[in-house]
Design an enzyme around this catalytic site. Structure first.
Site, short mmCIF file in Angstrom:
data_model
loop_
_atom_site.label_atom_id
_atom_site.label_comp_id
_atom_site.label_asym_id
_atom_site.label_seq_id
_atom_site.Cartn_x
_atom_site.Cartn_y
_atom_site.Cartn_z
N TYR A 33 12.32 -4.55 11.39
CA TYR A 33 12.40 -3.10 11.45
C TYR A 33 11.48 -2.61 12.56
O TYR A 33 10.32 -3.01 12.65
CB TYR A 33 11.98 -2.46 10.12
CG TYR A 33 12.00 -0.96 10.18
CD1 TYR A 33 13.21 -0.27 10.04
CD2 TYR A 33 10.84 -0.24 10.42
CE1 TYR A 33 13.24 1.12 10.13
CE2 TYR A 33 10.87 1.14 10.50
CZ TYR A 33 12.07 1.81 10.35
OH TYR A 33 12.10 3.17 10.45
N ARG B 268 0.85 -1.19 0.00
CA ARG B 268 0.00 0.00 0.00
C ARG B 268 0.88 1.24 0.00
O ARG B 268 1.99 1.23 0.53
CB ARG B 268 -0.96 0.02 1.19
CG ARG B 268 -0.28 0.09 2.54
CD ARG B 268 -1.30 0.06 3.67
NE ARG B 268 -2.17 1.23 3.63
CZ ARG B 268 -1.89 2.38 4.23
NH1 ARG B 268 -0.76 2.53 4.88
NH2 ARG B 268 -2.73 3.40 4.18
N GLU C 270 23.02 10.61 2.78
CA GLU C 270 22.90 9.20 3.13
C GLU C 270 23.00 8.33 1.88
O GLU C 270 22.33 8.60 0.87
CB GLU C 270 21.56 8.93 3.83
CG GLU C 270 21.44 9.65 5.17
CD GLU C 270 20.21 9.24 5.95
OE1 GLU C 270 19.46 8.37 5.46
OE2 GLU C 270 19.99 9.81 7.03
N ARG D 228 20.49 -4.33 4.64
CA ARG D 228 20.99 -3.15 3.95
C ARG D 228 21.58 -2.24 5.01
O ARG D 228 21.15 -2.23 6.17
CB ARG D 228 19.86 -2.43 3.22
CG ARG D 228 19.33 -3.17 2.03
CD ARG D 228 20.30 -3.28 0.89
NE ARG D 228 20.51 -1.99 0.24
CZ ARG D 228 21.39 -1.79 -0.74
NH1 ARG D 228 22.17 -2.77 -1.15
NH2 ARG D 228 21.50 -0.59 -1.30
N ARG E 89 19.05 10.65 0.40
CA ARG E 89 18.47 11.86 0.96
C ARG E 89 19.53 12.72 1.62
O ARG E 89 20.65 12.25 1.89
CB ARG E 89 17.36 11.52 1.96
CG ARG E 89 17.80 10.72 3.19
CD ARG E 89 16.60 10.40 4.06
NE ARG E 89 17.00 9.74 5.30
CZ ARG E 89 16.18 9.45 6.30
NH1 ARG E 89 14.89 9.76 6.20
NH2 ARG E 89 16.61 8.85 7.39
N ARG F 36 -3.24 10.87 0.08
CA ARG F 36 -4.19 11.75 0.76
C ARG F 36 -4.73 12.78 -0.22
O ARG F 36 -3.95 13.39 -0.96
CB ARG F 36 -3.51 12.49 1.91
CG ARG F 36 -2.94 11.61 3.00
CD ARG F 36 -2.20 12.46 4.01
NE ARG F 36 -1.53 11.65 5.01
CZ ARG F 36 -0.57 12.10 5.80
NH1 ARG F 36 -0.15 13.35 5.67
NH2 ARG F 36 -0.02 11.32 6.70
#
Length: 375
Positions: free
Chosen positions: A360, A179, A312, A256, A287, A183
């Protein structure tokens, strides 16, 4: 008799919260960490009077008022709202996908027009798959196209995802992106949770508060001297990699990892936002973080004449690097289950946290997991 009730291996958020709750329950703890500092991956370094998130940006968010009240009882949190921006070939788009994004992408100004555009592109993707005899998306690319269409996928998902995972989207499983939040409001708040922020003064204050009056040792490796450490405590709380604890007897779990490139700049405001994602595949970093925006707002930004940014880079994990994101594919899931079965047969050790559980974790669920233990 053992000297400690709990020997806690790892002074990150899980270990520190566990120590806090244990002390509340009258237990004696020793917290050890093989790094030179406590705090795990939420540790901050002070650079030019700015709290730099040494192991990547961490934004606390939760819908659980009990968790929010708890962390604020340790240190007051500020009102930071996570509103990342995506940069694709010099054009900027708001995240998560919302009416601002749709206006920037297509120039549409109403939810009806945005929905119509998305449905049109989703229909094209699903029709293409049907014509190819594809009943269910086979990979991440097909799944994303069926969810948001080609424009959004190619501009804001494809390049970033391939950099993050080091694989083409056609080679990644569809479940990674089952998903995608969409919005139809002009709302750039990334999280739906009602509570979010950063500790005033940085995350070190949270860890210091959790570990107040608890014995700690850094530069201390449990695995090098595990027999001794087991002898001084009734129970071990282990937050390190579960496969390393068992000497990789079934093989190594895969991750990773992220490398960080820090730079101090002679300006008060470099990019105007804490987080900007670079979604173009040709830009090597995923980023850029400008740390001062986590804790400085309005005119306070200019009072600090310098700024610190971090680029990063997502890379494949290898021994000696910090493991960050579990690769929860079929191979690694089956491998972890073998280690988990060993762990479940241990009577005097608790495995907790992202490395010990190979999953995670956001910060609030880590605290919740500790709370559940001490119910």
């Amino acid at each position: 008799m053992s000297k400690y009730d709990y020997l806690i291996v790892g002074g990150g958020l899980y270990g520190s919260t566990f120590a806090y709750k244990a002390r509340q329950n009258g237990k004696k703890c020793l917290v050890i960490d093989r790094r030179t500092h406590l705090g795990g991956n939420i540790y901050c370094e002070k650079v030019e009077d700015i709290n730099v998130h040494k192991y990547g940006a961490h934004i606390f968010h939760t819908s659980d008022k009990k968790i929010w009240d708890f962390v604020n009882s340790i240190v007051e949190f500020n009102r930071y709202t996570n509103s990342p921006v995506a940069n694709y070939k010099g054009r900027l788009y708001n995240l998560p996908f919302n009416m601002n994004t749709f206006y920037q992408m297509w120039g549409v100004t109403t939810p009806e027009l945005a929905l119509s555009k998305i449905e049109e592109q989703k229909f094209e993707a699903v029709t293409w798959m049907k014509n190819k005899g594809i009943a269910v998306p086979r990979n991440l690319e097909e799944q994303a196209l069926a969810l948001i269409g080609r424009d959004m996928y190619e501009t804001l998902v494809k390049g970033y995802t391939e950099k993050q995972w080091g694989r083409k989207c056609t080679e990644l499983p569809a479940f990674i992106i089952r998903r995608i939040p969409v919005r139809f409001t002009f709302d750039n708040n990334y999280f739906n949770d009602p509570y979010q922020g950063i500790p005033k003064g940085g995350y070190n204050k949270l860890i210091d508060g959790l570990l107040f009056d608890i014995e700690t040792k850094v530069n201390t490796d449990f695995l090098i001297n595990r027999d001794y450490f087991k002898s001084i405590a009734e129970t071990i709380v282990y937050t390190g990699p579960i496969d390393e604890y068992y000497d990789y007897c079934f093989g190594k779990l895969e991750y990773r990892t992220v490398s960080f490139e820090n730079e101090v700049l002679e300006c008060s405001n470099y990019q105007g936002n804490a987080v900007i994602n670079y979604t173009e595949r040709e830009v090597p970093y995923t980023r850029v973080i400008e740390h001062k925006h986590f804790e400085m707002f309005g005119s306070d930004i200019d009072k600090c004449p310098k700024t610190v940014i971090t680029r990063e880079y997502s890379t494949e994990w290898k021994e000696g690097l910090e493991p960050y994101y579990p690769l929860n594919d079929e191979r690694n899931t089956l491998l972890y289950k073998k280690y988990k079965e060993l762990a479940e047969n241990e009577n005097d050790i608790i495995f907790g946290g992202r490395l010990a559980e190979y999953k995670y974790y956001d910060m609030a669920p880590i605290i919740k997991a500790v709370f559940n233990y001490w119910k």
